[in-house]
Design an enzyme around this catalytic site. Structure first.
Site, PDB file in Angstrom:
ATOM      1  N   ASN A 120      28.416  -9.698  10.348  1.00 32.08           N
ATOM      2  CA  ASN A 120      29.363  -8.707   9.846  1.00 32.08           C
ATOM      3  C   ASN A 120      29.542  -7.692  10.960  1.00 32.08           C
ATOM      4  O   ASN A 120      28.563  -7.164  11.470  1.00 32.08           O
ATOM      5  CB  ASN A 120      28.803  -7.992   8.616  1.00 32.08           C
ATOM      6  CG  ASN A 120      28.539  -8.955   7.470  1.00 32.08           C
ATOM      7  OD1 ASN A 120      29.236  -9.963   7.325  1.00 32.08           O
ATOM      8  ND2 ASN A 120      27.534  -8.660   6.673  1.00 32.08           N
TER       9      ASN A 120
ATOM     10  N   HIS B  23      23.684  -1.785  15.873  1.00 33.23           N
ATOM     11  CA  HIS B  23      23.153  -2.606  16.971  1.00 33.23           C
ATOM     12  C   HIS B  23      23.662  -4.056  16.819  1.00 33.23           C
ATOM     13  O   HIS B  23      23.593  -4.618  15.729  1.00 33.23           O
ATOM     14  CB  HIS B  23      21.623  -2.574  16.916  1.00 33.23           C
ATOM     15  CG  HIS B  23      20.990  -3.029  18.178  1.00 33.23           C
ATOM     16  ND1 HIS B  23      20.256  -2.178  18.992  1.00 33.23           N
ATOM     17  CD2 HIS B  23      20.977  -4.236  18.788  1.00 33.23           C
ATOM     18  CE1 HIS B  23      19.827  -2.858  20.038  1.00 33.23           C
ATOM     19  NE2 HIS B  23      20.258  -4.108  19.933  1.00 33.23           N
TER      20      HIS B  23
ATOM     21  N   HIS C  19      24.107  -7.595  16.123  1.00 34.32           N
ATOM     22  CA  HIS C  19      23.217  -8.599  15.543  1.00 34.32           C
ATOM     23  C   HIS C  19      23.961  -9.427  14.519  1.00 34.32           C
ATOM     24  O   HIS C  19      25.042  -9.044  14.061  1.00 34.32           O
ATOM     25  CB  HIS C  19      22.016  -7.924  14.873  1.00 34.32           C
ATOM     26  CG  HIS C  19      22.361  -7.208  13.586  1.00 34.32           C
ATOM     27  ND1 HIS C  19      23.053  -6.016  13.561  1.00 34.32           N
ATOM     28  CD2 HIS C  19      22.122  -7.536  12.297  1.00 34.32           C
ATOM     29  CE1 HIS C  19      23.212  -5.641  12.294  1.00 34.32           C
ATOM     30  NE2 HIS C  19      22.671  -6.545  11.508  1.00 34.32           N
TER      31      HIS C  19
END
Ligand SMILES: [Zn+2]
Ligand SMILES: [Zn+2]
Ligand SMILES: [Zn+2]
Length: 303
Positions: free
Chosen positions: A119, A130, A132
């Site tokens: 997302n 961050h 990911h």
């Protein structure tokens, strides 16, 4: 603890992961749990002062062994990075990490479906900036892959193979492609800038891909996401999902990556509202051919 309830009217499972209410929500950079652990600072989720790629179990899982799993995949130790700005070798290494996680999780008897996803952007509910992604390993085959299984039955063979061939033959919705991977806005896209990135050969999962195909996949995914950012000259929010073969004993599935971006213009969101939620019918004001032309141009600009 997660409990599963079957929603009779919808014919689908709903997961209740009550503990997730307390999960970290948009911390400041100094408190980012996905940054490296720096000397003299409290330990983050990653006990190293530098790293390239990191995978670990989600501390706030929606599912846990022996009934599935939830993992976090951190793409870089650079808090301000993004998937599309990873060095090409790092993006390629991520394909191998995904492949390894799919292989290991799908071999578990409690796992019937592995969903790798990212997302991106607060618009799609991101709680950590961050860069990911996540992996959900489900103890059942969820409704979306079940629908793709139905599409195979309807088309009398692999639906993704058939649709990719149609798109490549028509060409009007192609965004970018190379020898092994094609990216296009699907004929009946549900989102204005939906893109599917598809292995041209029939590959059930990442584990069936050649090293060259994995390199291509990384390159095309980066080209598409750089094009997204170039489209409106802003970080482009999206949901990116890898669809691969279910591991419930079926023989269906063809690796492809689906992007569902919520924007329809630089500052306008497409909300799935009355018709989409209440009837399940998406209503669009742009044709996929127009979106594809704009994206093709944006991918060229960003290259
Ligand atoms: Zn961070
Ligand atoms: Zn196929
Ligand atoms: Zn799919």
């Amino acid at each position: 603890m997660t409990t599963t309830r079957f929603n009779e009217l919808r014919g689908e499972d709903v997961l209740y992961a009550i503990h997730r209410q307390d999960r970290t929500f948009l911390p400041s950079e100094a408190d980012c749990p996905l940054c490296p652990t720096l000397p003299g600072r409290p330990e983050t989720e990653i006990p190293f002062s530098r790293f390239e790629l990191a995978v670990f179990e989600n501390r706030f899982p929606a599912m846990e062994s022996p009934e599935g799993a939830c993992e976090v995949v951190v793409y870089t130790d650079d808090h301000h990075g993004s998937f599309n700005r990873l060095a090409p070798e790092r993006a390629e290494a991520l394909m191998w990490v995904w492949r390894h996680r799919y292989a290991e999780l799908s071999a578990r008897p409690d796992v019937d479906y592995v969903l790798i996803f990212e997302n991106r952007g607060v618009e799609v509910g991101v709680t950590l900036h961050h860069p990911h992604g996540q992996i959900y390993a489900f103890p059942f085959v969820p409704p979306v892959p079940l629908r793709e299984r139905e599409a195979d039955a309807r088309l009398g063979g692999c639906a993704v193979c058939a649709l990719c061939a149609r798109e490549r033959q028509d060409g009007s919705r192609l965004v970018v492609e190379d020898e092994t991977v094609a990216a296009y806005v699907p004929f009946a896209a549900r989102w204005p800038y939906e893109v599917h990135v598809v292995l041209r050969e029939h590959r059930p999962s990442l584990t069936a891909c050649t090293p060259a195909e994995l390199r291509s996949l990384a390159g095309i995914l980066q080209a598409v996401t750089r094009g997204y950012d170039a489209l409106f000259d802003r970080p482009f929010p999206y949901i990116m999902c890898l669809h691969q073969a279910p591991t419930d004993g079926g023989t269906d599935g063809h690796l492809h990556v689906e992007f569902y971006p919520p924007l329809r213009a630089a500052d306008k969101l497409k909300y799935p509202a009355g018709s989409e939620q209440g009837a399940g019918t998406f209503v669009q004001d742009t044709l996929p051919e127009e979106s594809a032309a704009a994206l093709r141009e944006a991918v060229r600009r960003a290259a």
